[in-house]
Enzyme design. Structure first.
Site, short mmCIF file in Angstrom:
data_model
loop_
_atom_site.label_atom_id
_atom_site.label_comp_id
_atom_site.label_asym_id
_atom_site.label_seq_id
_atom_site.Cartn_x
_atom_site.Cartn_y
_atom_site.Cartn_z
N ARG A 226 32.44 35.74 30.05
CA ARG A 226 31.14 35.31 29.55
C ARG A 226 31.25 35.01 28.05
NH1 ARG A 226 30.04 34.41 34.08
NH2 ARG A 226 28.39 35.30 35.35
N HIS A 274 32.70 25.89 32.01
CA HIS A 274 32.41 27.01 32.95
C HIS A 274 32.81 26.61 34.38
CE1 HIS A 274 29.71 30.76 33.58
NE2 HIS A 274 30.61 30.68 34.55
P1 NAP Z 1 34.67 43.25 39.06
O1 NAP Z 1 35.41 43.24 40.35
O2 NAP Z 1 33.39 43.99 38.99
O3 NAP Z 1 35.69 43.79 37.96
C1 NAP Z 1 35.28 44.17 36.69
C2 NAP Z 1 36.42 44.89 35.98
O4 NAP Z 1 36.02 45.17 34.65
C3 NAP Z 1 36.78 46.24 36.64
O5 NAP Z 1 38.17 46.42 36.63
C4 NAP Z 1 36.10 47.26 35.71
O6 NAP Z 1 36.75 48.51 35.67
C5 NAP Z 1 36.26 46.55 34.38
N1 NAP Z 1 35.26 47.05 33.41
C6 NAP Z 1 33.92 46.94 33.46
N2 NAP Z 1 33.36 47.53 32.39
C7 NAP Z 1 34.38 48.03 31.65
C8 NAP Z 1 34.45 48.75 30.45
N3 NAP Z 1 33.35 49.10 29.75
N4 NAP Z 1 35.68 49.11 29.98
C9 NAP Z 1 36.79 48.79 30.66
N5 NAP Z 1 36.80 48.09 31.83
C10 NAP Z 1 35.61 47.72 32.31
O7 NAP Z 1 34.34 41.76 38.62
P2 NAP Z 1 35.11 40.40 38.99
O8 NAP Z 1 34.69 39.89 40.31
O9 NAP Z 1 36.56 40.59 38.75
O10 NAP Z 1 34.48 39.41 37.89
C11 NAP Z 1 34.59 39.67 36.49
C12 NAP Z 1 33.70 38.75 35.70
O11 NAP Z 1 34.23 37.43 35.71
C13 NAP Z 1 32.28 38.56 36.22
O12 NAP Z 1 31.45 39.63 35.86
C14 NAP Z 1 31.87 37.25 35.57
O13 NAP Z 1 31.25 37.50 34.32
C15 NAP Z 1 33.19 36.53 35.35
N6 NAP Z 1 33.31 35.31 36.18
C16 NAP Z 1 33.47 34.12 35.57
C17 NAP Z 1 33.61 32.97 36.33
C18 NAP Z 1 33.83 31.65 35.68
O14 NAP Z 1 33.80 30.61 36.36
N7 NAP Z 1 34.09 31.58 34.40
C19 NAP Z 1 33.59 33.05 37.74
C20 NAP Z 1 33.42 34.28 38.32
C21 NAP Z 1 33.27 35.44 37.54
P3 NAP Z 1 36.86 49.45 36.97
O15 NAP Z 1 37.79 48.73 37.93
O16 NAP Z 1 37.45 50.69 36.47
O17 NAP Z 1 35.46 49.55 37.50
C1 GLV Z 2 30.37 32.69 37.52
O1 GLV Z 2 30.43 32.65 36.34
C2 GLV Z 2 30.18 33.88 38.30
O2 GLV Z 2 29.84 34.92 37.71
O3 GLV Z 2 30.37 33.81 39.53
#
Ligand code: NAP
Ligand code: GLV
Length: 311
Positions: A226, A274
């Protein structure tokens, strides 16, 4: 069951068709703001992306909100009833896209392809000194669904990979760091920093001067999470003073990125709109309708957001 669809900037019709095909017998419609003379149809579930507060306020019988993305930061800005369950997308084709995007960006820097792109503009035929793979450690902030897949993909190319998360991870060939205490050690041994954290009160502005300065000299940033994770001016200052060598940015504080923003013109910054991991409609519909059917059978589902953690 009744299902309302309320997604800003998304054409509703193909989604409605897909949802109806997977859930015959359910009443599924696109939400529109109520007209004073019309009765209000109340839904049990909603499929949403950045819905207005008016939708939440009106839909008083909602049990589940299915977000058509992984990140729920926009949703959690709203006033939500405490009984409402928020369900995020789990992968649904995003992890593979994210692995492609991040590997492409890391390899582009490792193989100096950004430099060769500049040489092509000047019709210059010149060789650059190959980088040493062991000097090119990649540190991934966030080791959830996307961070894990990205780490595995980078390991395939034999880059040194380390991850930072709240809880410890056990991935072959990947070093795990946790919590604020281990963040300095993680940063000090990272050449390419990839951000895949959710945006929460704890992670906002985490990509700031204090943290970026701790990266190895000649560091790169790949921000695919983000825009509000990054302090924009701190990145520009560290690129301009030579501590950092480049950045690939897919997400921004304001999207679309305003034409006047310095990132557009900066020679060491690559901007994409994005697009690193798009929501894939068919995969998302299959996942969401699968979860609705599971709930109707009284089963637990994957992807419920913890409102206290914020992700
Ligand atoms: P997720 O499965 O919820 O993984 C989040 C990770 O962040 C977990 O490993 C979590 O730790 C860690 N985390 C959260 N808060 C933390 C903190 N305070 N300190 C240290 N580690 C922390 O999410 P995801 O599916 O991988 O997606 C991640 C993010 O990618 C989304 O929230 C979104 O903002 C972004 N995204 C972007 C796009 C794009 O097109 N640019 C697309 C999709 C998603 P734990 O494992 O220990 O809980
Ligand atoms: C895209 O940014 C998502 O959070 O899926």
């Amino acid at each position: 069951m009744k299902i309302a669809f309320c997604c800003t900037n998304t054409k509703a019709e193909p989604w409605l068709e897909g949802l109806r095909a997977h859930l015959p017998g359910h009443d599924i419609w696109e939400w529109q703001p109520a007209q004073p003379s019309q009765p209000i149809a109340l839904a049990d579930h909603a499929v949403v992306w950045a819905p207005p507060q008016a939708f939440i306020d009106e839909q008083t019988q909602l049990q589940n909100l299915f977000n058509i993305g992984a990140g729920v930061d926009a949703l959690l800005q709203l006033q939500l009833p405490s009984t409402l369950r928020i369900v995020r997308l789990n992968d649904a084709g995003m992890a593979q896209q994210m692995a492609e995007y991040v590997c492409h960006a890391v390899i582009r820097y490792f193989r100096a392809l950004d430099g060769y792109e500049a040489d092509t503009q000047d019709m210059r035929w010149s060789f650059r000194k190959p980088a040493i793979r062991s000097d090119f450690s990649v540190g991934i902030l966030g080791a959830g669904i996307l961070g894990t897949r990205v780490a595995q993909a980078l390991r395939y190319f034999e880059f040194p990979v380390q991850v930072w998360s709240r809880s410890p991870k056990h991935m072959e060939g990947v070093q795990s760091f946790t919590g604020a205490q281990q963040l300095p050690a993680f940063l000090k041994s990272t050449r390419v920093l990839v951000n895949l954290l959710p945006l929460t009160v704890e992670t906002e502005n985490i990509l700031n001067r204090h943290h970026l300065e701790q990266l190895l000299p000649g560091a790169y940033l790949i921000n695919v999470a983000r825009g509000r994770h990054l302090v924009d001016q701190d990145l520009i200052d560290l690129l301009d003073n030579g501590h950092m060598a480049g950045a690939t940015l897919d997400v921004f504080r304001t999207e679309p990125l305003p034409p006047s923003h310095a990132f557009w013109q900066h020679p060491q910054i690559t901007v994409t709109p994005h697009t690193s991991a798009r929501t894939l409609r068919d995969e998302s519909i299959a996942q969401i309708t699968g979860k609705i059917k599971a709930l109707e059978r009284g089963e637990e589902i994957w992807g419920r957001v913890d409102l206290v953690r914020g992700y």
